[in-house]
Design a protein around this motif. Structure first.
Motif, PDB file in Angstrom:
ATOM      1  N   VAL A  81       0.797  -1.161  -0.101  1.00  0.00           N
ATOM      2  CA  VAL A  81       0.004   0.033   0.034  1.00  0.00           C
ATOM      3  C   VAL A  81       0.994   1.282   0.035  1.00  0.00           C
ATOM      4  O   VAL A  81       1.653   1.532   0.795  1.00  0.00           O
ATOM      5  CB  VAL A  81      -0.852   0.047   1.273  1.00  0.00           C
ATOM      6  CG1 VAL A  81      -1.757   1.380   1.337  1.00  0.00           C
ATOM      7  CG2 VAL A  81      -1.739  -1.424   1.159  1.00  0.00           C
ATOM      8  N   ARG A  82       0.725   2.129  -0.815  1.00  0.00           N
ATOM      9  CA  ARG A  82       1.708   3.077  -1.154  1.00  0.00           C
ATOM     10  C   ARG A  82       0.797   4.618  -0.674  1.00  0.00           C
ATOM     11  O   ARG A  82      -0.054   4.865  -1.025  1.00  0.00           O
ATOM     12  CB  ARG A  82       2.144   3.158  -2.566  1.00  0.00           C
ATOM     13  CG  ARG A  82       2.864   1.925  -3.325  1.00  0.00           C
ATOM     14  CD  ARG A  82       4.208   2.127  -3.155  1.00  0.00           C
ATOM     15  NE  ARG A  82       4.938   0.836  -3.356  1.00  0.00           N
ATOM     16  CZ  ARG A  82       6.095   0.535  -3.082  1.00  0.00           C
ATOM     17  NH1 ARG A  82       6.946   1.480  -2.591  1.00  0.00           N
ATOM     18  NH2 ARG A  82       6.822  -0.321  -3.739  1.00  0.00           N
ATOM     19  N   LYS A  83       2.091   5.699  -0.629  1.00  0.00           N
ATOM     20  CA  LYS A  83       1.429   7.102  -0.463  1.00  0.00           C
ATOM     21  C   LYS A  83       1.094   7.658  -1.329  1.00  0.00           C
ATOM     22  O   LYS A  83       0.087   8.237  -1.688  1.00  0.00           O
ATOM     23  CB  LYS A  83       2.496   7.564   0.383  1.00  0.00           C
ATOM     24  CG  LYS A  83       1.856   9.151   0.861  1.00  0.00           C
ATOM     25  CD  LYS A  83       3.210   9.724   1.586  1.00  0.00           C
ATOM     26  CE  LYS A  83       2.570  11.181   2.320  1.00  0.00           C
ATOM     27  NZ  LYS A  83       3.904  11.691   3.113  1.00  0.00           N
ATOM     28  N   LYS A  84       1.786   7.340  -2.517  1.00  0.00           N
ATOM     29  CA  LYS A  84       1.443   7.662  -3.962  1.00  0.00           C
ATOM     30  C   LYS A  84       1.409   6.892  -4.948  1.00  0.00           C
ATOM     31  O   LYS A  84       1.987   5.609  -4.713  1.00  0.00           O
ATOM     32  CB  LYS A  84       2.526   8.998  -4.248  1.00  0.00           C
ATOM     33  CG  LYS A  84       2.553  10.238  -3.343  1.00  0.00           C
ATOM     34  CD  LYS A  84       3.893  11.112  -3.804  1.00  0.00           C
ATOM     35  CE  LYS A  84       3.782  12.224  -2.866  1.00  0.00           C
ATOM     36  NZ  LYS A  84       4.699  13.174  -3.091  1.00  0.00           N
ATOM     37  N   PRO A  85       1.008   6.946  -5.914  1.00  0.00           N
ATOM     38  CA  PRO A  85       0.870   5.862  -7.195  1.00  0.00           C
ATOM     39  C   PRO A  85       2.278   5.756  -7.938  1.00  0.00           C
ATOM     40  O   PRO A  85       2.407   6.033  -9.135  1.00  0.00           O
ATOM     41  CB  PRO A  85      -0.390   6.462  -8.073  1.00  0.00           C
ATOM     42  CG  PRO A  85      -0.084   8.127  -8.100  1.00  0.00           C
ATOM     43  CD  PRO A  85       0.192   8.325  -6.586  1.00  0.00           C
ATOM     44  N   SER A  86       3.279   5.028  -7.073  1.00  0.00           N
ATOM     45  CA  SER A  86       4.398   4.925  -7.526  1.00  0.00           C
ATOM     46  C   SER A  86       5.283   3.841  -6.880  1.00  0.00           C
ATOM     47  O   SER A  86       4.908   4.018  -5.604  1.00  0.00           O
ATOM     48  CB  SER A  86       5.310   6.201  -7.784  1.00  0.00           C
ATOM     49  OG  SER A  86       6.670   5.818  -7.930  1.00  0.00           O
ATOM     50  N   THR A  87       6.116   3.212  -7.549  1.00  0.00           N
ATOM     51  CA  THR A  87       6.576   1.994  -6.768  1.00  0.00           C
ATOM     52  C   THR A  87       7.985   2.770  -5.982  1.00  0.00           C
ATOM     53  O   THR A  87       8.456   2.042  -5.236  1.00  0.00           O
ATOM     54  CB  THR A  87       7.328   0.811  -7.734  1.00  0.00           C
ATOM     55  OG1 THR A  87       8.112   1.614  -8.771  1.00  0.00           O
ATOM     56  CG2 THR A  87       6.304   0.151  -8.304  1.00  0.00           C
ATOM     57  N   ASP A  88       8.168   3.980  -6.268  1.00  0.00           N
ATOM     58  CA  ASP A  88       9.072   4.706  -5.554  1.00  0.00           C
ATOM     59  C   ASP A  88       8.475   5.186  -4.224  1.00  0.00           C
ATOM     60  O   ASP A  88       9.258   5.843  -3.277  1.00  0.00           O
ATOM     61  CB  ASP A  88       9.775   5.645  -6.415  1.00  0.00           C
ATOM     62  CG  ASP A  88      10.593   5.258  -7.571  1.00  0.00           C
ATOM     63  OD1 ASP A  88      11.131   3.997  -7.146  1.00  0.00           O
ATOM     64  OD2 ASP A  88      10.642   6.063  -8.510  1.00  0.00           O
ATOM     65  N   ALA A  89       7.111   5.479  -4.208  1.00  0.00           N
ATOM     66  CA  ALA A  89       6.689   5.981  -3.077  1.00  0.00           C
ATOM     67  C   ALA A  89       6.815   5.194  -1.806  1.00  0.00           C
ATOM     68  O   ALA A  89       7.030   3.996  -1.822  1.00  0.00           O
ATOM     69  CB  ALA A  89       5.035   6.208  -3.323  1.00  0.00           C
ATOM     70  N   LYS A  90       6.380   5.750  -0.566  1.00  0.00           N
ATOM     71  CA  LYS A  90       6.714   5.276   0.568  1.00  0.00           C
ATOM     72  C   LYS A  90       5.643   3.963   0.888  1.00  0.00           C
ATOM     73  O   LYS A  90       4.547   4.283   0.385  1.00  0.00           O
ATOM     74  CB  LYS A  90       6.403   6.128   1.742  1.00  0.00           C
ATOM     75  CG  LYS A  90       6.543   5.740   3.025  1.00  0.00           C
ATOM     76  CD  LYS A  90       6.501   6.817   3.968  1.00  0.00           C
ATOM     77  CE  LYS A  90       6.464   5.967   5.630  1.00  0.00           C
ATOM     78  NZ  LYS A  90       5.958   7.367   6.497  1.00  0.00           N
TER      79      LYS A  90
END
Length: 267
Positions: A81-90
């Motif tokens: 589950v990410r903070k933003k829509p990116s695999t780089d997101a937290k």
């Protein structure tokens, strides 16, 4: 990497040295050499699909339509589950296979969901709008071996999980096993810990339909979950979301396994 090192009784540094790696980041399906022997291991890493461990056999990545304001079920073993829509997101957390989420906004690659009272993102391909997609008896299980037990638990599939629940209005894991066995004329202790203390100990390779399998699902070093074994690696249990089928292989990926107990011979 540390999991592989423990399983093969070596160190992470040794694996890095033997395979001439620059760091401890691996990819799913990557082949490693351990003491000169190759091993192909499924690694819990941050890959583009954003699923944290191997995709479950029940998972599907086919095109599906999600709808904002409705619920969806997770079809990957463990989904970041990410903070933003990116695999780089937290990474804010992880969702287990079968978890139900509230869809806020849909997208081809990322879906915005409600997560712990805030909005977050997960990979769209590992969500399904079909909340009852896995309520059919696994094909590899012989229904005749289950006999009367199947008639009892099958109508209970999709019953919501309720902590302390012991009725068809809602079950926790041991409430579910207690209810099913009570209908069969067998009285079980109330909690999973007490159920584990009783019964006849059986090895996993000798388990029969109707035996109970025990796990530490809370990570507290003691039994905290129980499931009914159906045969051929399949189980039925109240898994934290609802009553549903599952697989022993999948459970062993997630939780420490404590053993098998037999309270009655149903074969």
């Amino acid at each position: 990497m540390s999991k592989i090192a423990r399983e093969h009784q070596v160190t992470v540094d040794q694996i890095i040295q033997w395979n001439q790696l620059n760091d401890d980041r691996l990819s799913i399906g990557q082949t490693l050499s351990i003491h000169g022997a190759s091993t192909s291991d499924s690694i819990a890493t941050d890959i583009p699909s954003d699923v944290a461990v191997d995709q479950n056999d029940n998972a599907t990545t086919e095109s599906k339509e999600l709808t904002a304001g409705e619920k969806a079920r997770v079809t990957g073993d463990v989904l970041n589950v990410r903070k933003k829509p990116s695999t780089d997101a937290k990474v804010l957390g992880k969702l287990r296979f079968g978890s139900i989420v509230e869809v806020v906004e849909t997208g081809s690659e990322w879906t915005k969901i409600e997560f712990e009272d805030r909005e977050a993102y997960v990979a769209t391909e590992f969500l399904s709008p079909n909340l009852t997609s896995s309520v059919s008896l696994p094909a590899e299980v012989n229904a005749e071996d289950l006999g009367r037990m199947k008639e009892i638990f099958e109508p209970l599939l999709n019953t919501p999980y309720v902590l302390g629940g012991t009725t068809p209005n809602g079950f926790d894991c041991s409430g579910f096993t207690s209810y099913v066995f009570e209908q069969l004329g067998v009285t079980l202790p109330r909690t999973s810990e007490d159920q584990f203390r009783g019964g006849q100990e059986v090895s996993l390779d000798q388990a029969q339909p109707g035996d109970l399998l025990f796990y530490d699902s809370l990570g507290k070093g003691r039994v905290s979950h129980v499931a009914i074994y159906l045969g051929n690696g399949a189980i039925v249990h109240a898994n934290g979301e609802d009553v549903r089928y599952g697989k022993v292989e999948y459970m062993h990926k997630l939780y420490p396994f404590y053993g098998v107990k037999r309270y009655a011979n149903f074969q």
